[in-house]
Enzyme design. Structure first.
Site, PDB file in Angstrom:
ATOM      1  N   MET A  36     123.592  11.562 -46.657  1.00  0.00           N
ATOM      2  CA  MET A  36     122.774  11.633 -45.442  1.00  0.00           C
ATOM      3  C   MET A  36     123.154  12.900 -44.676  1.00  0.00           C
ATOM      4  SD  MET A  36     122.992   7.669 -44.161  1.00  0.00           S
ATOM      5  CE  MET A  36     124.670   7.420 -44.771  1.00  0.00           C
ATOM      6  N   VAL A  37     122.151  13.653 -44.303  1.00  0.00           N
ATOM      7  CA  VAL A  37     122.389  14.900 -43.580  1.00  0.00           C
ATOM      8  C   VAL A  37     123.246  14.615 -42.340  1.00  0.00           C
ATOM      9  CG1 VAL A  37     121.317  16.805 -42.328  1.00  0.00           C
ATOM     10  CG2 VAL A  37     120.243  15.904 -44.406  1.00  0.00           C
ATOM     11  N   GLN A  89     127.048  16.445 -52.791  1.00  0.00           N
ATOM     12  CA  GLN A  89     125.662  16.755 -53.125  1.00  0.00           C
ATOM     13  C   GLN A  89     125.327  18.181 -52.727  1.00  0.00           C
ATOM     14  OE1 GLN A  89     121.997  15.386 -51.167  1.00  0.00           O
ATOM     15  NE2 GLN A  89     121.588  14.203 -53.028  1.00  0.00           N
ATOM     16  N   CYS A 118     114.984  15.628 -51.557  1.00  0.00           N
ATOM     17  CA  CYS A 118     114.744  15.871 -50.127  1.00  0.00           C
ATOM     18  C   CYS A 118     113.326  16.405 -49.930  1.00  0.00           C
ATOM     19  CB  CYS A 118     115.755  16.865 -49.575  1.00  0.00           C
ATOM     20  SG  CYS A 118     115.505  17.218 -47.811  1.00  0.00           S
ATOM     21  N   ASN A 223     117.551   3.834 -55.590  1.00  0.00           N
ATOM     22  CA  ASN A 223     117.706   4.171 -54.176  1.00  0.00           C
ATOM     23  C   ASN A 223     116.424   3.822 -53.435  1.00  0.00           C
ATOM     24  OD1 ASN A 223     117.675   7.197 -52.239  1.00  0.00           O
ATOM     25  ND2 ASN A 223     118.701   5.300 -51.720  1.00  0.00           N
ATOM     26  N   ALA A 247     121.294   4.210 -48.037  1.00  0.00           N
ATOM     27  CA  ALA A 247     121.550   5.290 -47.082  1.00  0.00           C
ATOM     28  C   ALA A 247     121.257   4.801 -45.671  1.00  0.00           C
ATOM     29  CB  ALA A 247     120.715   6.523 -47.431  1.00  0.00           C
ATOM     30  N   ARG A 248     119.983   4.606 -45.334  1.00  0.00           N
ATOM     31  CA  ARG A 248     119.651   4.133 -43.983  1.00  0.00           C
ATOM     32  C   ARG A 248     120.311   2.793 -43.687  1.00  0.00           C
ATOM     33  NH1 ARG A 248     113.927   3.094 -43.397  1.00  0.00           N
ATOM     34  NH2 ARG A 248     113.912   2.838 -45.661  1.00  0.00           N
TER      35      ARG A 248
END
Length: 347
Positions: A36-37, A89, A118, A223, A247-248
């Site tokens: 995650m950014v 990553q 992305c 994912n 992720a979220r």
């Protein structure tokens, strides 16, 4: 001026072995915290490991910036011997930058993942991220170059999205070509480049790829839309993947793979402790991590407003101490409680 080179990390773990064996050893797929950014930094990676996460990713790092800019290296990546297994990553659009990046990071991580998923427009313009699934020749060339140089001494993953529904065979062919040149595993985010995260993930597309790769000894990780441990089981059972990435979901509830449907209070205590112990996280990022956990825990809007009004770490800790029973390391029950421990005086 001489450049100090740190020794390689002494504690290394093979993530591919984990993905291949977790179903047999633990009766479940491998659990993975996705990149995650900004958010997948060291303190957050460690909190995930405290709650049954097998493999953790760093945020995406731009290979060209990382290689050329020492400040980018300092701000983007920190680690320690507890930080394993970790996949770093990378976003890149050419073999040269990728190989230079890997040469710099390989001693400190357990694998490298190429970001092919992305969908942000800026990344697409740079021909990185999701643009790579439309440039299969380049993607395969990059994977081959890395595996030709490093072989099994470095694990290499690609995290992809799927092509338009009229061309599912294109996605499968790309995955088969990646397998042919030695990719260690493939993570499939079951959405198109244009699909919003509010739309359901396409589990049929992931299953199609899993079924199409059965002739290869290459695991597939799913994912998308994993917010509870029940989601993990449902996704794995339907698609046949060997790993499930969140992720979220794990951003708001780091305890989800440990069976917590709501973020336990212990996550907050442990996260604050790791932030203080490891350092390196900007205050606003720490604040937003706690905001995400509080939202999941259904903390009142007024409390969340007060949290976000704090201006530095001193104010944040003082405010939490004024509202909640915040334990420190060494205190009884530190990091173990589930329910929010409101102070009687704050109710």
């Amino acid at each position: 001026m001489s450049i100090k080179v740190l020794p390689p990390k002494c504690n290394r773990t093979d993530p591919l072995e984990i993905i291949r064996t977790r179903q047999r050893t633990h009766g479940r797929p491998a659990t993975i915290a996705g990149p995650m950014v900004r958010y997948s930094k060291l303190s957050f990676r460690q909190i995930c490991r405290d709650y049954n996460v097998d493999i953790v990713y760093t945020p995406m790092m731009l290979a060209r910036e990382y290689v050329r800019n020492s400040q980018a290296r300092i701000s983007d990546f920190s680690t320690n011997d507890l930080d394993t297994p970790t996949i770093i990553q990378v976003g890149t659009n050419n073999v040269t930058d990728l190989l230079r990046f890997i040469e710099m990071v390989a001693p400190y991580v357990d694998g490298v993942g190429i970001n092919c998923g992305c969908p942000i427009k800026e990344q697409l313009r740079e021909e990185i991220g999701c643009a790579l699934i439309y440039n299969e020749t380049l993607l395969v060339e990059m994977v081959k170059a890395v595996k030709d140089k490093y072989g099994d001494t470095l694990r290499l993953e690609t995290k992809i999205r799927i092509h338009e529904h009229t061309r599912p065979e294109r996605t499968l062919k790309m995955c088969q070509d990646l397998c042919e040149v030695g990719v260690d595993w493939i993570t499939v985010h079951g959405r198109l480049r244009t699909t919003r995260s509010s739309e359901p993930v396409d589990l049929d597309a992931i299953k199609y790829i899993v079924d199409g790769l059965k002739g290869y000894d290459v695991p597939v990780v799913a994912n998308g839309d994993c917010f509870t441990v029940a989601d993990m089981g449902r996704i794995a059972d339907y698609t046949g993947v060997q790993g499930v990435m969140s992720a979220r979901g794990i951003l708001s509830n780091p305890g989800l793979f440990d069976g917590y449907d709501i973020c336990p209070w212990g996550c907050v205590e442990k996260f604050i402790n790791y932030c203080m112990e490891f350092g390196g996280l900007p205050f606003q990022l720490i604040q937003h991590h706690i905001f995400c956990m509080f939202e999941n825990m259904r903390v009142s809007k007024d409390d969340i407003r007060q949290l976000m009004s704090t201006r530095n770490m001193f104010e944040l800790i003082d405010w939490i101490d004024s509202r909640f029973d915040l334990k420190r390391p060494g205190d009884k029950e530190f990091g173990t409680r589930e329910a929010i421990p409101y102070l009687e005086s704050s109710k």
